[in-house]
Design a protein around this motif. Sequence first.
Motif, PDB file in Angstrom:
ATOM      1  N   ARG A  15      30.288  -5.695 -53.637  1.00 22.00           N
ATOM      2  CA  ARG A  15      29.810  -6.038 -54.976  1.00 22.00           C
ATOM      3  C   ARG A  15      28.927  -4.934 -55.540  1.00 22.00           C
ATOM      4  O   ARG A  15      29.026  -4.574 -56.721  1.00 22.00           O
ATOM      5  CB  ARG A  15      29.038  -7.357 -54.900  1.00 22.00           C
ATOM      6  N   ALA A  16      28.070  -4.373 -54.676  1.00 25.48           N
ATOM      7  CA  ALA A  16      27.191  -3.280 -55.107  1.00 25.48           C
ATOM      8  C   ALA A  16      28.006  -2.061 -55.531  1.00 25.48           C
ATOM      9  O   ALA A  16      27.708  -1.420 -56.545  1.00 25.48           O
ATOM     10  CB  ALA A  16      26.237  -2.906 -53.971  1.00 25.48           C
ATOM     11  N   ILE A  17      29.042  -1.733 -54.779  1.00 23.96           N
ATOM     12  CA  ILE A  17      29.885  -0.573 -55.108  1.00 23.96           C
ATOM     13  C   ILE A  17      30.581  -0.783 -56.446  1.00 23.96           C
ATOM     14  O   ILE A  17      30.618   0.122 -57.290  1.00 23.96           O
ATOM     15  CB  ILE A  17      30.906  -0.323 -53.982  1.00 23.96           C
ATOM     16  N   ARG A  18      31.126  -1.982 -56.665  1.00 25.23           N
ATOM     17  CA  ARG A  18      31.815  -2.250 -57.937  1.00 25.23           C
ATOM     18  C   ARG A  18      30.847  -2.150 -59.109  1.00 25.23           C
ATOM     19  O   ARG A  18      31.176  -1.592 -60.159  1.00 25.23           O
ATOM     20  CB  ARG A  18      32.470  -3.643 -57.896  1.00 25.23           C
ATOM     21  N   LYS A  19      29.652  -2.722 -58.953  1.00 26.31           N
ATOM     22  CA  LYS A  19      28.667  -2.673 -60.035  1.00 26.31           C
ATOM     23  C   LYS A  19      28.259  -1.237 -60.339  1.00 26.31           C
ATOM     24  O   LYS A  19      28.170  -0.830 -61.513  1.00 26.31           O
ATOM     25  CB  LYS A  19      27.421  -3.488 -59.656  1.00 26.31           C
ATOM     26  N   LYS A  20      28.013  -0.460 -59.305  1.00 27.85           N
ATOM     27  CA  LYS A  20      27.576   0.916 -59.518  1.00 27.85           C
ATOM     28  C   LYS A  20      28.701   1.775 -60.086  1.00 27.85           C
ATOM     29  O   LYS A  20      28.433   2.701 -60.874  1.00 27.85           O
ATOM     30  CB  LYS A  20      27.061   1.514 -58.210  1.00 27.85           C
ATOM     31  N   GLN A  21      29.935   1.487 -59.724  1.00 28.31           N
ATOM     32  CA  GLN A  21      31.051   2.220 -60.324  1.00 28.31           C
ATOM     33  C   GLN A  21      31.124   1.955 -61.823  1.00 28.31           C
ATOM     34  O   GLN A  21      31.340   2.875 -62.622  1.00 28.31           O
ATOM     35  CB  GLN A  21      32.372   1.829 -59.657  1.00 28.31           C
ATOM     36  N   ALA A  22      30.936   0.695 -62.211  1.00 26.83           N
ATOM     37  CA  ALA A  22      30.972   0.346 -63.632  1.00 26.83           C
ATOM     38  C   ALA A  22      29.818   1.007 -64.380  1.00 26.83           C
ATOM     39  O   ALA A  22      30.002   1.547 -65.480  1.00 26.83           O
ATOM     40  CB  ALA A  22      30.914  -1.169 -63.800  1.00 26.83           C
ATOM     41  N   LEU A  23      28.630   0.976 -63.780  1.00 26.95           N
ATOM     42  CA  LEU A  23      27.472   1.607 -64.413  1.00 26.95           C
ATOM     43  C   LEU A  23      27.645   3.118 -64.500  1.00 26.95           C
ATOM     44  O   LEU A  23      27.240   3.748 -65.480  1.00 26.95           O
ATOM     45  CB  LEU A  23      26.203   1.269 -63.639  1.00 26.95           C
ATOM     46  N   SER A  24      28.251   3.697 -63.456  1.00 26.06           N
ATOM     47  CA  SER A  24      28.489   5.135 -63.452  1.00 26.06           C
ATOM     48  C   SER A  24      29.439   5.530 -64.580  1.00 26.06           C
ATOM     49  O   SER A  24      29.228   6.534 -65.263  1.00 26.06           O
ATOM     50  CB  SER A  24      29.069   5.560 -62.096  1.00 26.06           C
ATOM     51  N   LYS A  25      30.475   4.734 -64.794  1.00 24.48           N
ATOM     52  CA  LYS A  25      31.425   5.016 -65.869  1.00 24.48           C
ATOM     53  C   LYS A  25      30.739   4.947 -67.226  1.00 24.48           C
ATOM     54  O   LYS A  25      30.911   5.815 -68.084  1.00 24.48           O
ATOM     55  CB  LYS A  25      32.589   4.027 -65.828  1.00 24.48           C
ATOM     56  N   ASP A  26      29.924   3.900 -67.427  1.00 21.41           N
ATOM     57  CA  ASP A  26      29.191   3.762 -68.685  1.00 21.41           C
ATOM     58  C   ASP A  26      28.205   4.914 -68.873  1.00 21.41           C
ATOM     59  O   ASP A  26      28.015   5.409 -69.986  1.00 21.41           O
ATOM     60  CB  ASP A  26      28.444   2.429 -68.720  1.00 21.41           C
ATOM     61  N   HIS A  27      27.574   5.317 -67.776  1.00 25.01           N
ATOM     62  CA  HIS A  27      26.624   6.419 -67.835  1.00 25.01           C
ATOM     63  C   HIS A  27      27.319   7.704 -68.280  1.00 25.01           C
ATOM     64  O   HIS A  27      26.804   8.453 -69.120  1.00 25.01           O
ATOM     65  CB  HIS A  27      25.988   6.612 -66.462  1.00 25.01           C
ATOM     66  N   MET A  28      28.490   7.955 -67.740  1.00 21.55           N
ATOM     67  CA  MET A  28      29.239   9.151 -68.118  1.00 21.55           C
ATOM     68  C   MET A  28      29.722   9.067 -69.568  1.00 21.55           C
ATOM     69  O   MET A  28      29.868  10.082 -70.245  1.00 21.55           O
ATOM     70  CB  MET A  28      30.434   9.333 -67.179  1.00 21.55           C
ATOM     71  N   ASP A  29      29.959   7.842 -70.036  1.00 21.22           N
ATOM     72  CA  ASP A  29      30.381   7.656 -71.428  1.00 21.22           C
ATOM     73  C   ASP A  29      29.204   7.647 -72.398  1.00 21.22           C
ATOM     74  O   ASP A  29      29.386   7.493 -73.605  1.00 21.22           O
ATOM     75  CB  ASP A  29      31.153   6.340 -71.575  1.00 21.22           C
ATOM     76  N   GLY A  30      27.980   7.757 -71.844  1.00 21.83           N
ATOM     77  CA  GLY A  30      26.789   7.784 -72.686  1.00 21.83           C
ATOM     78  C   GLY A  30      26.325   6.419 -73.126  1.00 21.83           C
ATOM     79  O   GLY A  30      25.609   6.273 -74.113  1.00 21.83           O
ATOM     80  N   ILE A  31      26.705   5.370 -72.372  1.00 19.41           N
ATOM     81  CA  ILE A  31      26.329   4.009 -72.731  1.00 19.41           C
ATOM     82  C   ILE A  31      25.217   3.542 -71.803  1.00 19.41           C
ATOM     83  O   ILE A  31      25.366   3.577 -70.580  1.00 19.41           O
ATOM     84  CB  ILE A  31      27.522   3.043 -72.624  1.00 19.41           C
ATOM     85  N   ASP A  32      24.109   3.115 -72.369  1.00 17.72           N
ATOM     86  CA  ASP A  32      22.984   2.644 -71.568  1.00 17.72           C
ATOM     87  C   ASP A  32      23.184   1.154 -71.271  1.00 17.72           C
ATOM     88  O   ASP A  32      22.725   0.295 -72.015  1.00 17.72           O
ATOM     89  CB  ASP A  32      21.664   2.867 -72.312  1.00 17.72           C
ATOM     90  N   SER A  33      23.871   0.862 -70.167  1.00 19.49           N
ATOM     91  CA  SER A  33      24.160  -0.536 -69.836  1.00 19.49           C
ATOM     92  C   SER A  33      23.470  -0.991 -68.561  1.00 19.49           C
ATOM     93  O   SER A  33      23.839  -1.983 -67.962  1.00 19.49           O
ATOM     94  CB  SER A  33      25.672  -0.737 -69.675  1.00 19.49           C
ATOM     95  N   ILE A  34      22.475  -0.231 -68.096  1.00 18.84           N
ATOM     96  CA  ILE A  34      21.775  -0.628 -66.883  1.00 18.84           C
ATOM     97  C   ILE A  34      20.710  -1.663 -67.254  1.00 18.84           C
ATOM     98  O   ILE A  34      19.564  -1.336 -67.497  1.00 18.84           O
ATOM     99  CB  ILE A  34      21.134   0.594 -66.187  1.00 18.84           C
TER     100      ILE A  34
END
Length: 249
Positions: A222-241
């Motif tokens: 679950r942690a890996i999936r969440k961090k992958q999603a956050l990483s993608k948003d981070h690279m897209d410039g979206i502050d979703s943390i």
Amino acid sequence: MFKSNTKTLVYMGLLALAIAPGIAICIYIYFKDRYNKEPLGLLMMSFILGMLSIIPAVIIQLASGTSIEKLGGSSMLSVAISAYIVVALSEEGSKFLALRFYAYPKKAFDDPFDGIIYSVMVGMGFATLENIGYVMQHGIATGITRMFLSVPAHGTFAVLMGYYVGLAKFHPAKRSYYFLLAILLPVIFHGTFDFFLFLGNTALHFAGAVASFIVAIFLSRRAIRKKQALSKDHMDGIDSITQNNNSLI
């Protein structure tokens, strides 16, 4: 001469068996980092520091006189203290220090997934060196058992630690809180895993250790999936943390 060559081959085979699971987990987690690969030099150094982090943990355990043999017949409280405080806290604390003071300050630690990947490198360095000792001492059966249980268990503890260290990096105001969780959760799961194994060698004790391992696997995935999603948003410039993404439980 033939006998000497045979011993060398056996030794090399045991060494390969001891090293393989840790390296496999490192490769697995490396390819889970999909959006912002880390420098290989930093990852290798994290692995080496993980190996070195076994030194303070061993010193603490030797100073305490803790060993599975000595725990035989001990009270449940004594076993719990040994499992959670002497072993789990010393080992997870040593790994945390390597992660916190080496990888965490690096400029390359700039992505939500980075806490997990650096933590796993440290954890697998620790687990690999530990595994070499066990396999060389106890042989192939121990190597096979630890390949599917103890080494992956260290991997799950590392993912949980890295998840919260990553949150600390991106939430400076709550850094101390997340650092506490980065130590506390791995210690709880590591300690529970060892507690059942230290308590006895029946099928029920083994089942208790496996059950804690399965829960740790679930939370790690679950942690890996969440961090992958956050990483993608981070690279897209979206502050979703956001706060809603912080809890694993």
